[in-house]
Design a protein around this motif. Structure first.
Motif, PDB file in Angstrom:
ATOM      1  N   THR A 149       0.855  -1.173   0.000  1.00 37.08           N
ATOM      2  CA  THR A 149       0.000   0.000   0.000  1.00 37.08           C
ATOM      3  C   THR A 149       0.892   1.224   0.000  1.00 37.08           C
ATOM      4  N   LEU A 150       0.298   2.401  -0.130  1.00 34.18           N
ATOM      5  CA  LEU A 150       1.065   3.638  -0.208  1.00 34.18           C
ATOM      6  C   LEU A 150       0.941   4.435   1.081  1.00 34.18           C
ATOM      7  N   LEU A 151       1.988   5.179   1.377  1.00 29.45           N
ATOM      8  CA  LEU A 151       2.048   6.020   2.564  1.00 29.45           C
ATOM      9  C   LEU A 151       2.022   7.494   2.164  1.00 29.45           C
ATOM     10  N   PRO A 152       1.723   8.384   3.114  1.00 33.16           N
ATOM     11  CA  PRO A 152       1.739   9.819   2.799  1.00 33.16           C
ATOM     12  C   PRO A 152       3.088  10.247   2.225  1.00 33.16           C
ATOM     13  N   GLY A 153       3.028  11.198   1.313  1.00 36.57           N
ATOM     14  CA  GLY A 153       4.226  11.662   0.631  1.00 36.57           C
ATOM     15  C   GLY A 153       4.389  11.097  -0.760  1.00 36.57           C
ATOM     16  N   THR A 154       3.561  10.112  -1.104  1.00 35.18           N
ATOM     17  CA  THR A 154       3.572   9.575  -2.463  1.00 35.18           C
ATOM     18  C   THR A 154       3.205  10.668  -3.473  1.00 35.18           C
ATOM     19  N   LEU A 155       3.911  10.711  -4.590  1.00 34.73           N
ATOM     20  CA  LEU A 155       3.696  11.678  -5.667  1.00 34.73           C
ATOM     21  C   LEU A 155       3.966  13.119  -5.231  1.00 34.73           C
ATOM     22  N   GLU A 156       4.890  13.282  -4.296  1.00 25.71           N
ATOM     23  CA  GLU A 156       5.167  14.616  -3.772  1.00 25.71           C
ATOM     24  C   GLU A 156       5.692  15.553  -4.864  1.00 25.71           C
ATOM     25  N   GLU A 157       6.374  15.014  -5.869  1.00 28.43           N
ATOM     26  CA  GLU A 157       6.878  15.858  -6.946  1.00 28.43           C
ATOM     27  C   GLU A 157       5.743  16.494  -7.741  1.00 28.43           C
ATOM     28  N   ILE A 158       4.659  15.746  -7.905  1.00 25.74           N
ATOM     29  CA  ILE A 158       3.519  16.284  -8.648  1.00 25.74           C
ATOM     30  C   ILE A 158       2.845  17.400  -7.857  1.00 25.74           C
ATOM     31  N   ALA A 159       2.741  17.208  -6.548  1.00 22.04           N
ATOM     32  CA  ALA A 159       2.175  18.262  -5.713  1.00 22.04           C
ATOM     33  C   ALA A 159       3.020  19.525  -5.781  1.00 22.04           C
ATOM     34  N   PHE A 160       4.342  19.337  -5.788  1.00 16.59           N
ATOM     35  CA  PHE A 160       5.241  20.493  -5.877  1.00 16.59           C
ATOM     36  C   PHE A 160       5.090  21.199  -7.224  1.00 16.59           C
ATOM     37  N   ALA A 161       5.042  20.431  -8.291  1.00 14.73           N
ATOM     38  CA  ALA A 161       4.968  21.030  -9.619  1.00 14.73           C
ATOM     39  C   ALA A 161       3.707  21.858  -9.803  1.00 14.73           C
ATOM     40  N   TRP A 162       2.590  21.313  -9.348  1.00 15.38           N
ATOM     41  CA  TRP A 162       1.310  21.994  -9.544  1.00 15.38           C
ATOM     42  C   TRP A 162       0.959  22.924  -8.384  1.00 15.38           C
ATOM     43  N   GLN A 163       1.778  22.916  -7.331  1.00 14.97           N
ATOM     44  CA  GLN A 163       1.503  23.716  -6.142  1.00 14.97           C
ATOM     45  C   GLN A 163       0.123  23.404  -5.584  1.00 14.97           C
ATOM     46  N   ARG A 164      -0.186  22.085  -5.567  1.00 14.24           N
ATOM     47  CA  ARG A 164      -1.489  21.634  -5.080  1.00 14.24           C
ATOM     48  C   ARG A 164      -1.313  20.450  -4.119  1.00 14.24           C
ATOM     49  N   PRO A 165      -0.643  20.651  -2.989  1.00 13.60           N
ATOM     50  CA  PRO A 165      -0.459  19.516  -2.077  1.00 13.60           C
ATOM     51  C   PRO A 165      -1.773  18.927  -1.595  1.00 13.60           C
ATOM     52  N   GLU A 166      -2.825  19.728  -1.561  1.00 15.62           N
ATOM     53  CA  GLU A 166      -4.122  19.222  -1.110  1.00 15.62           C
ATOM     54  C   GLU A 166      -4.735  18.261  -2.110  1.00 15.62           C
ATOM     55  N   ALA A 167      -4.182  18.240  -3.329  1.00 18.89           N
ATOM     56  CA  ALA A 167      -4.722  17.351  -4.354  1.00 18.89           C
ATOM     57  C   ALA A 167      -4.362  15.899  -4.109  1.00 18.89           C
ATOM     58  N   LEU A 168      -3.305  15.660  -3.355  1.00 17.75           N
ATOM     59  CA  LEU A 168      -2.863  14.289  -3.165  1.00 17.75           C
ATOM     60  C   LEU A 168      -3.758  13.552  -2.180  1.00 17.75           C
ATOM     61  N   LEU A 169      -4.040  12.321  -2.530  1.00 18.50           N
ATOM     62  CA  LEU A 169      -4.723  11.450  -1.586  1.00 18.50           C
ATOM     63  C   LEU A 169      -3.887  11.338  -0.326  1.00 18.50           C
ATOM     64  N   GLN A 170      -4.521  11.396   0.824  1.00 17.50           N
ATOM     65  CA  GLN A 170      -3.818  11.241   2.091  1.00 17.50           C
ATOM     66  C   GLN A 170      -4.122   9.861   2.661  1.00 17.50           C
ATOM     67  N   PRO A 171      -3.313   8.884   2.332  1.00 17.02           N
ATOM     68  CA  PRO A 171      -3.561   7.532   2.835  1.00 17.02           C
ATOM     69  C   PRO A 171      -3.222   7.445   4.311  1.00 17.02           C
TER      70      PRO A 171
END
Length: 260
Positions: A149-171
């Motif tokens: 399974t995935l833990l928080p912080g997955t796809l952090e580069e995408i959140a940084f690029a789009w400046q949308r950390p709230e967009a990431l699922l918070q497992p």
């Protein structure tokens, strides 16, 4: 996978199922990261199993692999998304029992399986306590569950690029998962938390890999402009490595056992 937002908890399952159903026809072509991560589970599986459950089976790739590994075994693939199950039935036929259902409310009786397998599905479940309780319920005494399974912080580069950390699922975080296991009659036989990185040529390829496996950046009230996209590309380029643009998956691999 892991980028999706919804307006309320009540719509969560429906939107997850819809997103993955839409992605089903192209899922396998874009799921190389998921395949590589799932391979981690393969070496630890028991020599024999008689009734096997694949939780979050998707298009059935791993379910079919399990059927080949355990040729005289009753195999069940369960998924929330009907579109995924339709693809699985089309590709792998009726020798496997395909079942629509929720990992937090498994549609099976107690002690129905001696092995549960789940690759990158449980991060979509909001009630991890219920998931672990259900896995424990449907496993026979002495049964095993093998999970990534995935833990928080997955796809952090995408959140940084789009400046949308709230967009990431918070497992669920590791502590929450360990607590949920402790509340059940399951025990951790082995666990490992790792960071897996995959590389892509450009932002378009990164986003295709995400959207193509059922995840997507949430829609906002305003459309993205060319300037927004250019700014995201520029931010992502700051992270470029010789191999390409990185995408990180924070993975948890678990081998659980039910007490005899």
């Amino acid at each position: 996978m892991s980028v999706l937002t919804v307006s309320s908890d009540g719509r969560w399952q429906a939107q997850v199922a819809h997103a993955f159903s839409r992605a089903a026809p192209r899922y396998d072509a874009l799921a190389s990261a998921q395949r590589q991560i799932g391979q981690r589970l393969w070496g630890s599986l028991p020599r024999n199993a008689y009734k096997v459950l694949d939780v979050g089976c998707g298009t059935g790739y791993w379910t079919q692999q399990l059927a080949e590994r355990y040729p005289h075994t009753q195999i069940t693939g369960l998924d929330l998304a009907p579109g995924m199950l339709a693809q699985a039935r089309q590709r792998y036929g009726g020798g496997i029992n395909w079942q629509q259902g929720d990992a937090a409310a498994l549609p099976f009786g107690a002690h129905a399986f001696d092995l549960a397998f789940s690759n990158l599905a449980l991060q979509w479940c909001r009630d991890i306590d219920a998931v672990m309780a259900e896995l424990c319920r449907v496993l026979r005494p002495g049964g095993q569950a093998h999970i990534t399974t995935l833990l928080p912080g997955t796809l952090e580069e995408i959140a940084f690029a789009w400046q949308r950390p709230e967009a990431l699922l918070q497992p669920p975080n590791l502590a929450s998962i360990v607590r949920a296991i402790g509340k059940s009659d399951l025990a951790i036989a082995w666990q490992a938390a790792t960071v897996e990185r995959f590389y892509y040529a450009d932002l378009q390829a990164v986003m295709a890999s995400i959207k193509g496996v059922g995840a997507q950046l949430p829609r906002s009230n305003t459309c993205l402009t060319r300037a927004d996209i250019a700014a995201a590309k520029a931010r992502y380029e700051q992270l470029r490595q010789p191999e390409g643009l990185p995408v990180s998956y924070r993975c948890l691999t678990l081998q659980l056992e039910k007490s005899p």
